[in-house]
Design a protein around this motif. Structure first.
Motif, PDB file in Angstrom:
ATOM      1  N   ASN A  39     -37.188 -14.432  12.468  1.00  0.00           N
ATOM      2  CA  ASN A  39     -36.318 -13.350  12.915  1.00  0.00           C
ATOM      3  C   ASN A  39     -36.156 -12.277  11.851  1.00  0.00           C
ATOM      4  O   ASN A  39     -36.085 -11.081  12.157  1.00  0.00           O
ATOM      5  CB  ASN A  39     -34.942 -13.911  13.314  1.00  0.00           C
ATOM      6  CG  ASN A  39     -34.882 -14.365  14.753  1.00  0.00           C
ATOM      7  OD1 ASN A  39     -34.470 -13.624  15.628  1.00  0.00           O
ATOM      8  ND2 ASN A  39     -35.312 -15.595  14.997  1.00  0.00           N
ATOM      9  N   GLU A  72     -35.965 -12.010  20.977  1.00  0.00           N
ATOM     10  CA  GLU A  72     -34.861 -11.525  21.791  1.00  0.00           C
ATOM     11  C   GLU A  72     -33.905 -12.649  22.176  1.00  0.00           C
ATOM     12  O   GLU A  72     -32.700 -12.440  22.294  1.00  0.00           O
ATOM     13  CB  GLU A  72     -35.402 -10.840  23.051  1.00  0.00           C
ATOM     14  CG  GLU A  72     -36.103  -9.519  22.760  1.00  0.00           C
ATOM     15  CD  GLU A  72     -36.734  -8.909  24.003  1.00  0.00           C
ATOM     16  OE1 GLU A  72     -36.785  -9.613  25.046  1.00  0.00           O
ATOM     17  OE2 GLU A  72     -37.189  -7.743  23.933  1.00  0.00           O
ATOM     18  N   ALA A 111     -29.554 -13.389  18.722  1.00  0.00           N
ATOM     19  CA  ALA A 111     -28.108 -13.451  18.898  1.00  0.00           C
ATOM     20  C   ALA A 111     -27.562 -14.845  18.564  1.00  0.00           C
ATOM     21  O   ALA A 111     -26.473 -14.986  17.997  1.00  0.00           O
ATOM     22  CB  ALA A 111     -27.737 -13.073  20.329  1.00  0.00           C
ATOM     23  N   THR A 138     -27.260 -15.196  14.885  1.00  0.00           N
ATOM     24  CA  THR A 138     -26.099 -14.437  14.416  1.00  0.00           C
ATOM     25  C   THR A 138     -24.828 -15.244  14.609  1.00  0.00           C
ATOM     26  O   THR A 138     -23.960 -15.297  13.730  1.00  0.00           O
ATOM     27  CB  THR A 138     -26.001 -13.100  15.169  1.00  0.00           C
ATOM     28  OG1 THR A 138     -27.181 -12.332  14.927  1.00  0.00           O
ATOM     29  CG2 THR A 138     -24.779 -12.309  14.726  1.00  0.00           C
ATOM     30  N   GLU A 139     -24.709 -15.877  15.772  1.00  0.00           N
ATOM     31  CA  GLU A 139     -23.537 -16.723  16.050  1.00  0.00           C
ATOM     32  C   GLU A 139     -23.422 -17.854  15.037  1.00  0.00           C
ATOM     33  O   GLU A 139     -22.338 -18.156  14.533  1.00  0.00           O
ATOM     34  CB  GLU A 139     -23.653 -17.308  17.461  1.00  0.00           C
ATOM     35  CG  GLU A 139     -23.610 -16.287  18.583  1.00  0.00           C
ATOM     36  CD  GLU A 139     -22.194 -15.916  18.968  1.00  0.00           C
ATOM     37  OE1 GLU A 139     -21.264 -16.525  18.403  1.00  0.00           O
ATOM     38  OE2 GLU A 139     -22.034 -15.029  19.804  1.00  0.00           O
ATOM     39  N   ARG A 155     -24.532  -7.321  16.700  1.00  0.00           N
ATOM     40  CA  ARG A 155     -24.661  -7.893  18.027  1.00  0.00           C
ATOM     41  C   ARG A 155     -23.974  -6.987  19.040  1.00  0.00           C
ATOM     42  O   ARG A 155     -23.057  -6.228  18.712  1.00  0.00           O
ATOM     43  CB  ARG A 155     -24.048  -9.290  18.088  1.00  0.00           C
ATOM     44  CG  ARG A 155     -22.596  -9.352  17.697  1.00  0.00           C
ATOM     45  CD  ARG A 155     -22.169 -10.781  17.371  1.00  0.00           C
ATOM     46  NE  ARG A 155     -22.203 -11.614  18.547  1.00  0.00           N
ATOM     47  CZ  ARG A 155     -21.133 -11.841  19.311  1.00  0.00           C
ATOM     48  NH1 ARG A 155     -19.974 -11.280  19.008  1.00  0.00           N
ATOM     49  NH2 ARG A 155     -21.227 -12.616  20.363  1.00  0.00           N
ATOM     50  N   TRP A 206     -22.372  -1.965  20.028  1.00  0.00           N
ATOM     51  CA  TRP A 206     -22.758  -2.922  19.000  1.00  0.00           C
ATOM     52  C   TRP A 206     -21.722  -2.949  17.887  1.00  0.00           C
ATOM     53  O   TRP A 206     -21.135  -1.924  17.531  1.00  0.00           O
ATOM     54  CB  TRP A 206     -24.092  -2.518  18.375  1.00  0.00           C
ATOM     55  CG  TRP A 206     -25.299  -2.730  19.213  1.00  0.00           C
ATOM     56  CD1 TRP A 206     -25.670  -2.028  20.328  1.00  0.00           C
ATOM     57  CD2 TRP A 206     -26.333  -3.699  18.992  1.00  0.00           C
ATOM     58  NE1 TRP A 206     -26.871  -2.484  20.811  1.00  0.00           N
ATOM     59  CE2 TRP A 206     -27.299  -3.515  20.009  1.00  0.00           C
ATOM     60  CE3 TRP A 206     -26.539  -4.680  18.030  1.00  0.00           C
ATOM     61  CZ2 TRP A 206     -28.446  -4.293  20.088  1.00  0.00           C
ATOM     62  CZ3 TRP A 206     -27.678  -5.461  18.102  1.00  0.00           C
ATOM     63  CH2 TRP A 206     -28.618  -5.269  19.131  1.00  0.00           C
ATOM     64  N   ARG A 217     -25.400 -10.527   7.153  1.00  0.00           N
ATOM     65  CA  ARG A 217     -24.751 -11.709   7.715  1.00  0.00           C
ATOM     66  C   ARG A 217     -24.322 -12.672   6.616  1.00  0.00           C
ATOM     67  O   ARG A 217     -23.501 -13.531   6.834  1.00  0.00           O
ATOM     68  CB  ARG A 217     -25.714 -12.428   8.667  1.00  0.00           C
ATOM     69  CG  ARG A 217     -25.932 -11.707   9.967  1.00  0.00           C
ATOM     70  CD  ARG A 217     -26.523 -12.641  10.990  1.00  0.00           C
ATOM     71  NE  ARG A 217     -27.866 -13.061  10.637  1.00  0.00           N
ATOM     72  CZ  ARG A 217     -28.947 -12.715  11.310  1.00  0.00           C
ATOM     73  NH1 ARG A 217     -28.849 -11.920  12.337  1.00  0.00           N
ATOM     74  NH2 ARG A 217     -30.133 -13.148  10.953  1.00  0.00           N
ATOM     75  N   LYS A 266     -14.501 -10.632  20.515  1.00  0.00           N
ATOM     76  CA  LYS A 266     -15.049 -11.632  21.434  1.00  0.00           C
ATOM     77  C   LYS A 266     -13.963 -12.168  22.359  1.00  0.00           C
ATOM     78  O   LYS A 266     -14.206 -12.418  23.549  1.00  0.00           O
ATOM     79  CB  LYS A 266     -15.680 -12.771  20.635  1.00  0.00           C
ATOM     80  CG  LYS A 266     -16.434 -13.781  21.487  1.00  0.00           C
ATOM     81  CD  LYS A 266     -17.030 -14.883  20.632  1.00  0.00           C
ATOM     82  CE  LYS A 266     -18.052 -14.350  19.660  1.00  0.00           C
ATOM     83  NZ  LYS A 266     -18.718 -15.450  18.898  1.00  0.00           N
TER      84      LYS A 266
END
Length: 297
Positions: free
Chosen positions: A10, A66, A70, A73-74, A155, A259, A265, A280
């Motif tokens: 990634n 794709e 995400a 990232t989580e 994100r 975004w 990160r 969120k």
């Protein structure tokens, strides 16, 4: 599947090459190349087309990127929150947000966050330009459909779509008929709008009789009956439900995606992690309906 190898894949995909990824992460280029090759071997798939001067994702590689970006990232955000030791977020948090989202939602979001985390000193500035996060000292930025930036990660937390609307007093046009329109700024929206209606596709030829600098102003002018406009569905859903505006159709065009972006990160601060979680919780599904409900609540 090796998650570390997947993370390296990634990283390379996001930066568009082994060299740029190695420089951004401070990692040896050879290590990244080896880890990606090992991932390809374990999956029995070619993830990159390796040319003499360029590196390009294969169809399988793009699908993997794709679907896993995400998720990684989580994982990183969760690990960062745990690594923070559960300490309550504190200190200054500077955020840059776009004009429309700030006008309709950020005041409420900021107040709820300040009540939840009284030791954080939240500062929010409103501007649509692409700020330099490092030079200008921002911890987090919110942007609509941002251009790719290899120095930032992030994100999508909200999605929206454009609809053509007008006052009930304005006659709905037939195909290719000229429509008086209210538009935002000097360059937004072209001379023709294509919209999908319940009866099929409809094309409007637009005569911009009024140009305004904000979507809120455009909506208010359309309510009065000045003409039609293309507006986010979240901004006008209550008007549509009340009958003060009429839905002419869904306008063709790119999806509106909001975004959250931040420089890295790694070592994500407890303040940033807390605000990401706050978003969120406010918009768990990230749909236009959630934003409309939040605005109207």
């Amino acid at each position: 599947m090796d998650l570390l190898a997947l993370a390296d894949f990634n990283l390379v995909a996001r930066h568009g090459g082994f060299g740029r990824a190695a420089r951004a992460a401070g990692r040896p280029k050879a290590t990244l190349s080896r880890r990606v090759a090992e991932l390809e071997a374990s999956l029995d798939l070619r993830l990159f087309e390796r040319g003499t001067r360029a590196l390009k994702l294969t169809e399988e590689g793009r699908a993997l990127y794709e679907r896993t970006g995400a998720l990684l990232t989580e994982i990183d955000e969760t690990a960062a929150a745990i690594a923070a030791g559960g300490d309550r977020p504190r200190g200054r948090l500077r955020i840059s947000a776009p004009l429309l989202f700030s006008q309709i939602a950020m005041g409420k979001l900021a107040a709820e966050f300040a009540i939840k985390y009284p030791e954080v000193r939240l500062e929010i500035t409103t501007e649509d330009r692409a700020v330099d996060m490092v030079e200008e000292g921002y911890d987090l930025v919110i942007r609509v459909n941002p251009e790719p930036d290899e120095s930032l990660v992030g994100r999508i937390f909200l999605r929206d779509r454009l609809v053509a609307v007008a006052s009930p007093a304005v006659t709905r046009p037939t195909d290719n008929e000229v429509v008086p329109a209210v538009v935002r700024g000097a360059g937004d929206q072209g001379p023709v709008w294509d919209a999908m209606t319940s009866a099929g596709r409809l094309r409007f030829t637009v005569d911009p009789i009024l140009r305004l600098s904000s979507m809120i102003m455009v909506r208010d002018a359309v309510r009065v009956g000045a003409g039609a406009a293309c507006l986010p569905i979240s901004l006008v859903s209550h008007d549509l439900a009340a009958g003060t505006l009429v839905h002419w159709g869904d306008v063709d065009g790119p999806e509106i995606a909001l975004w959250t972006l931040y420089p890295s990160r790694r070592l994500l601060s407890a303040r940033v992690s807390a605000f990401l979680q706050h978003l969120k919780e406010a918009f768990p599904k990230g749909t236009p309906d959630e934003l409309a409900a939040y605005i109207g609540a």
